[in-house]
Design a protein around this motif. Structure first.
Motif, PDB file in Angstrom:
ATOM      1  N   ALA A 190       0.844  -1.192   0.000  1.00 15.72           N
ATOM      2  CA  ALA A 190       0.000   0.000   0.000  1.00 15.72           C
ATOM      3  C   ALA A 190       0.883   1.247   0.000  1.00 15.72           C
ATOM      4  O   ALA A 190       1.895   1.302   0.702  1.00 15.72           O
ATOM      5  CB  ALA A 190      -0.911  -0.006   1.224  1.00 15.72           C
ATOM      6  N   SER A 224       0.076   5.812  -5.074  1.00 18.08           N
ATOM      7  CA  SER A 224      -0.650   5.758  -3.802  1.00 18.08           C
ATOM      8  C   SER A 224      -1.649   4.608  -3.791  1.00 18.08           C
ATOM      9  O   SER A 224      -2.823   4.776  -3.435  1.00 18.08           O
ATOM     10  CB  SER A 224      -1.377   7.089  -3.552  1.00 18.08           C
ATOM     11  OG  SER A 224      -0.464   8.162  -3.528  1.00 18.08           O
ATOM     12  N   LYS A 259      -3.885   1.397  -3.015  1.00 16.20           N
ATOM     13  CA  LYS A 259      -4.600   0.950  -1.827  1.00 16.20           C
ATOM     14  C   LYS A 259      -4.989  -0.521  -1.988  1.00 16.20           C
ATOM     15  O   LYS A 259      -5.118  -0.996  -3.128  1.00 16.20           O
ATOM     16  CB  LYS A 259      -5.875   1.779  -1.648  1.00 16.20           C
ATOM     17  CG  LYS A 259      -5.653   3.267  -1.578  1.00 16.20           C
ATOM     18  CD  LYS A 259      -6.983   4.007  -1.517  1.00 16.20           C
ATOM     19  CE  LYS A 259      -6.786   5.512  -1.457  1.00 16.20           C
ATOM     20  NZ  LYS A 259      -8.078   6.249  -1.397  1.00 16.20           N
ATOM     21  N   SER A 292      -1.653  -4.695   2.411  1.00 14.65           N
ATOM     22  CA  SER A 292      -1.792  -3.653   3.444  1.00 14.65           C
ATOM     23  C   SER A 292      -0.647  -3.703   4.432  1.00 14.65           C
ATOM     24  O   SER A 292       0.169  -4.603   4.424  1.00 14.65           O
ATOM     25  CB  SER A 292      -3.115  -3.838   4.175  1.00 14.65           C
ATOM     26  OG  SER A 292      -3.189  -5.130   4.729  1.00 14.65           O
TER      27      SER A 292
END
Length: 116
Positions: free
Chosen positions: A14, A84, A86, A116
């Protein structure tokens, strides 16, 4: 034979970045608006971003400000710069023209996995 070949996916943490590429046959690429789509696990394929032959872009709200679509008309290639990242960006990513009437068979896609 119309072809779409996506590449550049992978496993990233992430906050990381990836750049996807899609090499398309001239018959589907030339003069057509191109788009990136993605299919998250267990979900329907969804729109991510699009670009016209002249470079006008459009993005899904979920990726605005993080992803950038571009194209090289001389190489019949469309790109997707993803920053960026996710975990919810995890999906198989595909490209195709956004014109339903001119859409080719979907390629194999490229897997993007964000941990994550």
């Amino acid at each position: 034979q119309v072809q779409l070949v996506e590449s550049g996916g992978g496993l990233v943490q992430a906050g990381g970045s990836l750049r996807l590429s899609c090499a398309a046959s001239e018959s589907i690429f030339s003069g057509n608006p191109m788009g990136w789509y993605r299919q998250p696990p267990g979900k329907q394929r969804e729109f991510v971003a699009a670009i016209t032959s002249r470079g006008i872009t459009n993005y899904a709200d979920s990726v605005k400000g993080r992803f950038t679509i571009s194209r090289d008309n001389a190489k019949n290639t469309v790109y997707l710069q993803m920053n960026s990242l996710k975990p919810e960006d995890t999906a198989v990513y595909y490209c195709n023209t956004i014109l339903r009437s001119a859409r080719a068979d979907w390629g194999q896609g490229t897997q993007v996995t964000v941990s994550s």
